[in-house]
Structure formats: structure tokens, C-alpha cells
Design a protein around this motif. Structure first.
Motif, PDB file in Angstrom:
ATOM      1  N   SER A   8       0.813  -1.219   0.000  1.00  0.00           N
ATOM      2  CA  SER A   8       0.000   0.000   0.000  1.00  0.00           C
ATOM      3  C   SER A   8       0.845   1.267   0.000  1.00  0.00           C
ATOM      4  N   GLY A   9       2.110   1.170   0.439  1.00  0.00           N
ATOM      5  CA  GLY A   9       2.849   2.419   0.658  1.00  0.00           C
ATOM      6  C   GLY A   9       4.325   2.321   0.389  1.00  0.00           C
ATOM      7  N   ARG A  10       5.106   2.532   1.455  1.00  0.00           N
ATOM      8  CA  ARG A  10       6.558   2.696   1.374  1.00  0.00           C
ATOM      9  C   ARG A  10       7.288   1.513   0.753  1.00  0.00           C
ATOM     10  N   GLY A  11       6.946   0.306   1.176  1.00  0.00           N
ATOM     11  CA  GLY A  11       7.513  -0.878   0.531  1.00  0.00           C
ATOM     12  C   GLY A  11       8.855  -1.340   1.054  1.00  0.00           C
ATOM     13  N   SER A  12       9.184  -1.022   2.310  1.00  0.00           N
ATOM     14  CA  SER A  12      10.481  -1.503   2.813  1.00  0.00           C
ATOM     15  C   SER A  12      10.469  -3.022   3.012  1.00  0.00           C
ATOM     16  N   ASN A  13       9.329  -3.592   3.386  1.00  0.00           N
ATOM     17  CA  ASN A  13       9.257  -5.059   3.488  1.00  0.00           C
ATOM     18  C   ASN A  13       9.352  -5.705   2.106  1.00  0.00           C
ATOM     19  N   LEU A  14       8.720  -5.088   1.125  1.00  0.00           N
ATOM     20  CA  LEU A  14       8.896  -5.563  -0.247  1.00  0.00           C
ATOM     21  C   LEU A  14      10.376  -5.541  -0.610  1.00  0.00           C
ATOM     22  N   LEU A  86       1.377 -10.259   2.068  1.00  0.00           N
ATOM     23  CA  LEU A  86       0.895  -8.919   2.384  1.00  0.00           C
ATOM     24  C   LEU A  86       2.026  -8.205   3.116  1.00  0.00           C
ATOM     25  N   ALA A  87       2.658  -7.254   2.437  1.00  0.00           N
ATOM     26  CA  ALA A  87       3.851  -6.586   2.974  1.00  0.00           C
ATOM     27  C   ALA A  87       3.559  -5.089   3.083  1.00  0.00           C
ATOM     28  N   GLY A  88       3.001  -4.705   4.233  1.00  0.00           N
ATOM     29  CA  GLY A  88       2.584  -3.313   4.354  1.00  0.00           C
ATOM     30  C   GLY A  88       1.350  -3.042   3.518  1.00  0.00           C
ATOM     31  N   PHE A  89       0.457  -4.028   3.480  1.00  0.00           N
ATOM     32  CA  PHE A  89      -0.816  -3.877   2.757  1.00  0.00           C
ATOM     33  C   PHE A  89      -1.859  -3.503   3.799  1.00  0.00           C
ATOM     34  N   LEU A  90      -2.392  -2.291   3.686  1.00  0.00           N
ATOM     35  CA  LEU A  90      -3.129  -1.715   4.810  1.00  0.00           C
ATOM     36  C   LEU A  90      -4.644  -1.866   4.689  1.00  0.00           C
ATOM     37  N   ARG A  91      -5.061  -2.899   3.969  1.00  0.00           N
ATOM     38  CA  ARG A  91      -6.496  -3.087   3.796  1.00  0.00           C
ATOM     39  C   ARG A  91      -6.875  -4.493   4.225  1.00  0.00           C
ATOM     40  N   ASN A 107       0.904 -12.403   6.188  1.00  0.00           N
ATOM     41  CA  ASN A 107       0.937 -10.963   6.449  1.00  0.00           C
ATOM     42  C   ASN A 107       2.021 -10.678   7.480  1.00  0.00           C
ATOM     43  N   VAL A 108       2.679  -9.527   7.347  1.00  0.00           N
ATOM     44  CA  VAL A 108       3.642  -9.105   8.371  1.00  0.00           C
ATOM     45  C   VAL A 108       3.007  -7.991   9.190  1.00  0.00           C
ATOM     46  N   HIS A 109       3.125  -8.117  10.521  1.00  0.00           N
ATOM     47  CA  HIS A 109       2.453  -7.178  11.420  1.00  0.00           C
ATOM     48  C   HIS A 109       3.433  -6.714  12.504  1.00  0.00           C
ATOM     49  N   PRO A 110       3.419  -5.395  12.837  1.00  0.00           N
ATOM     50  CA  PRO A 110       4.417  -4.870  13.781  1.00  0.00           C
ATOM     51  C   PRO A 110       4.035  -4.976  15.253  1.00  0.00           C
ATOM     52  N   SER A 111       3.665  -6.179  15.703  1.00  0.00           N
ATOM     53  CA  SER A 111       3.512  -6.447  17.142  1.00  0.00           C
ATOM     54  C   SER A 111       3.672  -7.944  17.333  1.00  0.00           C
ATOM     55  N   ALA A 121      -0.179  -0.416  15.813  1.00  0.00           N
ATOM     56  CA  ALA A 121       0.232  -1.464  16.756  1.00  0.00           C
ATOM     57  C   ALA A 121       1.319  -0.975  17.708  1.00  0.00           C
ATOM     58  N   GLN A 122       2.227  -0.147  17.215  1.00  0.00           N
ATOM     59  CA  GLN A 122       3.318   0.319  18.079  1.00  0.00           C
ATOM     60  C   GLN A 122       2.788   1.272  19.153  1.00  0.00           C
ATOM     61  N   ALA A 123       1.875   2.162  18.772  1.00  0.00           N
ATOM     62  CA  ALA A 123       1.267   3.072  19.753  1.00  0.00           C
ATOM     63  C   ALA A 123       0.434   2.285  20.762  1.00  0.00           C
ATOM     64  N   ILE A 170      11.256  -2.348  15.328  1.00  0.00           N
ATOM     65  CA  ILE A 170      10.467  -3.523  14.926  1.00  0.00           C
ATOM     66  C   ILE A 170      10.651  -3.803  13.437  1.00  0.00           C
ATOM     67  N   LEU A 171      10.761  -2.729  12.653  1.00  0.00           N
ATOM     68  CA  LEU A 171      10.892  -2.896  11.196  1.00  0.00           C
ATOM     69  C   LEU A 171      12.132  -3.711  10.828  1.00  0.00           C
ATOM     70  N   ILE A 172      13.205  -3.519  11.575  1.00  0.00           N
ATOM     71  CA  ILE A 172      14.431  -4.298  11.324  1.00  0.00           C
ATOM     72  C   ILE A 172      14.128  -5.799  11.457  1.00  0.00           C
ATOM     73  N   GLU A 173      13.313  -6.131  12.449  1.00  0.00           N
ATOM     74  CA  GLU A 173      12.957  -7.542  12.667  1.00  0.00           C
ATOM     75  C   GLU A 173      11.989  -8.041  11.593  1.00  0.00           C
ATOM     76  N   GLU A 174      11.078  -7.169  11.132  1.00  0.00           N
ATOM     77  CA  GLU A 174      10.194  -7.548  10.020  1.00  0.00           C
ATOM     78  C   GLU A 174      11.029  -7.926   8.810  1.00  0.00           C
ATOM     79  N   HIS A 175      12.045  -7.105   8.544  1.00  0.00           N
ATOM     80  CA  HIS A 175      12.884  -7.340   7.357  1.00  0.00           C
ATOM     81  C   HIS A 175      13.711  -8.615   7.501  1.00  0.00           C
TER      82      HIS A 175
HETATM   83  C1  GRF Z   1       5.142  -2.357   8.408  1.00  0.00           C
HETATM   84  O1  GRF Z   1       5.476  -2.023   9.735  1.00  0.00           O
HETATM   85  C2  GRF Z   1       4.080  -3.426   8.405  1.00  0.00           C
HETATM   86  O2  GRF Z   1       4.237  -4.369   9.407  1.00  0.00           O
HETATM   87  C3  GRF Z   1       2.851  -2.612   8.639  1.00  0.00           C
HETATM   88  O3  GRF Z   1       3.036  -1.443   7.888  1.00  0.00           O
HETATM   89  C4  GRF Z   1       4.419  -1.203   7.719  1.00  0.00           C
HETATM   90  C5  GRF Z   1       4.685  -1.159   6.265  1.00  0.00           C
HETATM   91  O4  GRF Z   1       6.004  -0.812   5.959  1.00  0.00           O
HETATM   92  N1  GRF Z   1       1.677  -3.364   8.296  1.00  0.00           N
HETATM   93  P1  GRF Z   1       6.582  -1.000   4.492  1.00  0.00           P
HETATM   94  O5  GRF Z   1       5.558  -0.460   3.493  1.00  0.00           O
HETATM   95  O6  GRF Z   1       6.850  -2.461   4.274  1.00  0.00           O
HETATM   96  O7  GRF Z   1       7.828  -0.177   4.488  1.00  0.00           O
END
Ligand code: GRF
Length: 204
Positions: A8-14, A86-91, A107-111, A121-123, A170-175
Motif C-alpha cells: 500500500s505504501g513505502r515498501g520496505s518489506n517488499l 501482504l507486505a505493508g498492505f493496509l487493507r 501478512n507481516v504485522h508490527p507487534s 500497533a506500536q502506539a 520492529i521494522l528491522i525484525e520484520e525485514h
Molecule cells: C510495516 O510495519 C508493516 O508491518 C505494517 O506497515 C508497515 C509497512 O512498511 N503493516 P513498508 O511499506 O513495508 O515499508
């Protein structure tokens, strides 16, 4: 194994998946398509730069969520996707998608699920005062961030953390986690038994 990635957005997990593929760290997984629900998502440029096909299925142009789901499933089927990430897919996806890709979508989730599903999730973690949070990769089911958990990585929560500083750690661990889960899935090392996931050989 043909893998499609939803963004959906930035794509760092992609990017973590693109980098792993370039370094031959995804096993038999091949990234064949990146789909965004938003026009102009920065993730699309990352895919193009790596030579991976892209498509936009613009959520806002569909009258109903079911219509969006059907268009998404059709795009994935057309690409021959066998696994969907689903890598940062916000729907949230509906029954049609879940039925089509049960056991074949993660799906990857930040908690550390099941704590703190949904947005922010972080807040949520900071508000709850937990001392440990982290990243989870789980199978997609009908619920909100509720499917069987494939892998998790923990991070310490510090007194001085803000949602942004915690998110960055957390993002470092997602990656770290996401490419290893995709590799394990592509290698056929993941099975679900009574709602619990076993990964033969672990995630590394
Ligand atoms: C990640 O923290 C993911 O877990 C969450 O939204 C963020 C997306 O980051 N659902 P990115 O687009 O992969 O950079």
C-alpha cells in the motif's frame, strides 16, 4: 513457487524480499507480481527498479469491498500466484480472497500477535506499557491479524520510545523475518497442525 506481494505504501518489506531474491536467499520463490491498492505507492517503484511486474487495483474506484476483492483475486490468478505476501498492505481482505488463498497468504504485522492487532500497533504497545514487542508473520484468515503464527521476533521497549522509534526497531525484525518465512514456505517446510505452525528446520 510464484509469489505475489501486496503493498500500500513505502515498501520496505517488499524491498527486503527483492534484496533476498537478488541474493538467492528466497529458495525456489520467484517474485512475479507486486500489486498496490493505491496509485503511486512508492513500493511500486521499488518493484519496477528490480524488474518485477506491477499492477494497481485501486480500492477507491470500486463500489464495494467485494468487488475490489474479486478484482484482486483475478489479478493474482492471472499472474499464476501460488503464494501471496501482504507486505505493508493496509487493507483488510474479505472472504473471497481468504477462500482463494487459505494457507497460501501471509501478512507481516508490527507487534507480537495476538497482542495489538490492527492499525497503530506500536502506539497500542506503548499505551499498554509492555516491555517487549516485536514483529509477527502469520497466515491470513477471516479475522483481523488473527491467522496461525508462522514466525515472531521480539524487541525491547524502552522508556524513551515513541511510536516512531519503536516502529523503526520492529521494522528491522520484520525485514529479517519476512524473507525467511517466504523461503520456508516456498521450500515446503511449513505446516499447520491444529492452528499451530511447524517450520521444519526453523527460520534461521
Ligand atoms: C510495516 O510495519 C508493516 O508491518 C505494517 O506497515 C508497515 C509497512 O512498511 N503493516 P513498508 O511499506 O513495508 O515499508
Amino acid at each position: 513457487m510464484r509469489v505475489a506481494v501486496l503493498v500500500s505504501g513505502r515498501g520496505s518489506n517488499l524491498q527486503s524480499l527483492l534484496d533476498a531474491a537478488a541474493a538467492s536467499r528466497l529458495g525456489p520463490a520467484r517474485l512475479v507480481l507486486v500489486v498496490s491498492d493505491r496509485v503511486g505507492a512508492p513500493a511500486l517503484a521499488r518493484a519496477s527498479a528490480a524488474g518485477v511486474a506491477t499492477r494497481v487495483v485501486p480500492f477507491v474506484e470500486f463500489a464495494a469491498r467485494e468487488d475490489f476483492d474479486r478484482a484482486l483475486v483475478a489479478a493474482l490468478a492471472e499472474a499464476g500466484a501460488e503464494l501471496v505476501v501482504l507486505a505493508g498492505f493496509l487493507r483488510r481482505l474479505g472472504a473471497d480472497f481468504v477462500a482463494a488463498f487459505r494457507g497460501r497468504a501471509v501478512n507481516v504485522h508490527p507487534s507480537l500477535l495476538p497482542a495489538f492487532p490492527g492499525l497503530g500497533a506500536q502506539a497500542q504497545a506503548l499505551a499498554a506499557g509492555v516491555r517487549v514487542s516485536g514483529a509477527t508473520v502469520h497466515f491470513v484468515d477471516e479475522g483481523l491479524d488473527s491467522g496461525p503464527i508462522v514466525g515472531q521476533r521480539a524487541v525491547t521497549v524502552f522508556d524513551h520510545d515513541s511510536p516512531a522509534t519503536l516502529a523503526a526497531r520492529i521494522l528491522i525484525e520484520e525485514h529479517w523475518l519476512l524473507p525467511r518465512v517466504v523461503c520456508a514456505l516456498a521450500e515446503g517446510r511449513v505446516r499447520v497442525e491444529a492452528g499451530r505452525v511447524r517450520v521444519d528446520g526453523g527460520l534461521g
